[in-house]
Scaffold this active site. Structure first.
Site, mmCIF file in Angstrom:
data_model
loop_
_atom_site.group_PDB
_atom_site.id
_atom_site.type_symbol
_atom_site.label_atom_id
_atom_site.label_comp_id
_atom_site.label_asym_id
_atom_site.label_seq_id
_atom_site.Cartn_x
_atom_site.Cartn_y
_atom_site.Cartn_z
ATOM 1 N N LYS A 1 0.851 -1.196 0.000
ATOM 2 C CA LYS A 1 0.000 0.000 0.000
ATOM 3 C C LYS A 1 0.890 1.251 0.000
ATOM 4 C CE LYS A 1 -0.376 -0.572 5.036
ATOM 5 N NZ LYS A 1 -1.241 -1.071 6.117
ATOM 6 N N TYR B 1 17.477 28.137 11.398
ATOM 7 C CA TYR B 1 16.391 29.070 11.690
ATOM 8 C C TYR B 1 16.195 29.223 13.195
ATOM 9 C CZ TYR B 1 15.119 28.387 6.799
ATOM 10 O OH TYR B 1 15.127 28.327 5.440
HETATM 11 C C1 LIG Z 1 -0.518 -2.127 6.764
HETATM 12 C C2 LIG Z 1 -1.122 -3.429 7.045
HETATM 13 C C3 LIG Z 1 -0.333 -4.592 7.059
HETATM 14 C C4 LIG Z 1 1.179 -4.561 6.991
HETATM 15 O O1 LIG Z 1 1.683 -4.071 8.194
HETATM 16 P P1 LIG Z 1 3.270 -4.056 8.534
HETATM 17 O O2 LIG Z 1 3.353 -3.617 9.941
HETATM 18 O O3 LIG Z 1 3.857 -3.042 7.612
HETATM 19 O O4 LIG Z 1 3.771 -5.414 8.262
HETATM 20 C C5 LIG Z 1 -0.972 -5.807 7.180
HETATM 21 N N1 LIG Z 1 -2.311 -5.886 7.328
HETATM 22 C C6 LIG Z 1 -3.106 -4.782 7.361
HETATM 23 C C7 LIG Z 1 -4.572 -4.941 7.544
HETATM 24 C C8 LIG Z 1 -2.547 -3.530 7.237
HETATM 25 O O5 LIG Z 1 -3.313 -2.435 7.299
#
Ligand SMILES: *Cc1c(COP(=O)(O)O)cnc(C)c1O
Length: 364
Positions: free
Chosen positions: A37, A260
């Site tokens: 994702k 800054y």
């Molecule tokens: C993002 C997500 C994952 C992967 O999680 P990681 O901690 O990056 O391994 C797996 N399952 C769901 C439902 C998620 O939202």
């Protein structure tokens, strides 16, 4: 003589393949379905997916419908992967899900209703995953809803429930009793859908042991080199390496301010390298004073982070204009930088989707 001026991000797909193999060996007998994702945690979902397919991955998880569509287009007809969309079946999205042959992860009763209505209208069975909330209280059917749905076949008419899944809320802490509670609830839910394959563990869950792995594991951050609970796992390799060149070297006297505002005061004579990367390239601003870069075989503290430039204290290191400094990678560990910046490895990676020039190693 011309020098490079801006950051480069090297994405090592051989390291990705190595991590995928480590995770598969950890869960023998389970399918490993990579989570890519947010454009593959900022690293580029398409090249990641093509390489993971070559390594044997056949299912992928994305969050958004648009991510699923883009991934289907990138994989093309010769890589017929199962693409699960965690957002599920949003009203009106049926035609797009079907056109891209995406598998929605249904997480509420209205989503189930929308999916059955669509399936009835299309006259085709629709393959779906069902997500059950076993204790994280974010997403998924409640246990009572799941039971009700399972017991009246009508409510799933036209749907083929291929996967039953849930997500752990405390997997980064193996001692947390919520893990056992969620596991017990998930075991009950599985019994309601005996034909479906079960999926429970993301990266941290995989490391909780065999009871948590089930039929499909969903590794995300561990594929990219992040260990559970921001502790580096020595078996995993860094996939992303961010580097930037030294643009200036200067000596700053005690009592001078740097950057800054007036809150970064130099207390002792300090030799500083100004490096051509900033938060616009994914260096998290909050890592100032705690993070480090890697130059000439040693750690160099990050003093300030601005949009395009950061300052590192380099002591008497051999350093010249144009030398590359590693800001994330095999010597500057994702998990340590996340901790320094007060965040999680996931956030450090997605920030890299910024401006740095990209180089892919091991692309297929
Ligand atoms: C993002 C997500 C994952 C992967 O999680 P990681 O901690 O990056 O391994 C797996 N399952 C769901 C439902 C998620 O939202």
């Amino acid at each position: 003589m011309s020098h490079p001026t801006s950051a480069r991000l090297t994405i090592d797909l051989d390291a990705l393949a190595h991590n995928f193999a480590v995770l598969r060996a950890e869960a023998p007998g389970a399918e490993a379905a990579p989570v890519i994702k947010a454009d593959g945690y900022g690293l580029g979902a398409a090249p990641l997916a093509r390489r993971l397919w070559a390594e044997g991955a056949r299912g992928f998880f994305v969050a958004r419908l648009s991510e699923g569509e883009a991934l289907r287009a990138a994989l093309g007809a010769d890589h017929p992967a199962t693409i699960y969309v965690l957002d599920g079946f949003l009203a009106g999205s049926g035609a797009r899900l079907a056109a891209a042959r995406l598998t929605p992860v249904l997480s509420s009763l209205p989503q189930i209703e929308a999916a059955t209505t669509f399936a009835a209208a299309s006259g085709q069975p629709l393959a779906v995953a069902l997500q059950v909330d076993t204790g994280m209280n974010r997403q998924g059917l409640t246990l009572a809803e799941t039971q009700a749905v399972a017991q009246s076949g009508d409510r799933l008419r036209g749907l083929q429930v291929c996967v039953i899944m849930s997500h752990l809320g405390s997997a980064t802490d193996p001692a947390d009793p919520r893990n056992t509670l969620q596991r017990e609830r998930f075991a009950q839910v599985r019994r309601l859908f005996p034909q479906a394959r079960a999926s429970f563990a993301a990266s941290a869950g995989i490391m909780l042991g065999p009871d948590y792995r089930n039929d499909i594991i969903r590794p995300g951050i561990s594929l990219y080199g992040g260990g559970p609970e921001e502790r580096p796992d020595p078996r995993l390799r860094a996939v992303a390496k961010l580097e930037a060149p030294i643009l200036y070297i200067r000596n700053v006297e005690p009592g001078e301010l740097i950057g800054y505002g007036s809150n970064t005061r130099i207390e002792k004579p300090t030799r500083i390298a100004i490096v051509g990367a900033g938060y616009a390239d994914g260096v998290i601003r909050a890592s100032k004073g705690k993070g480090y870069g890697w130059l000439a075989g040693a750690r160099r503290p990050v003093i300030i982070v601005t949009m395009d430039l950061i300052a590192l204290e380099i002591g008497d290191a051999p350093a010249r204009i144009g030398d590359w400094v590693e800001l994330l990678g095999p010597n500057v560990l994702l998990d340590e930088i996340a901790t320094a910046a007060g965040t999680v490895a996931h956030e450090c990676l997605v920030r890299l989707s910024g401006r740095a020039e990209r180089i892919y190693l091991g692309e297929v």
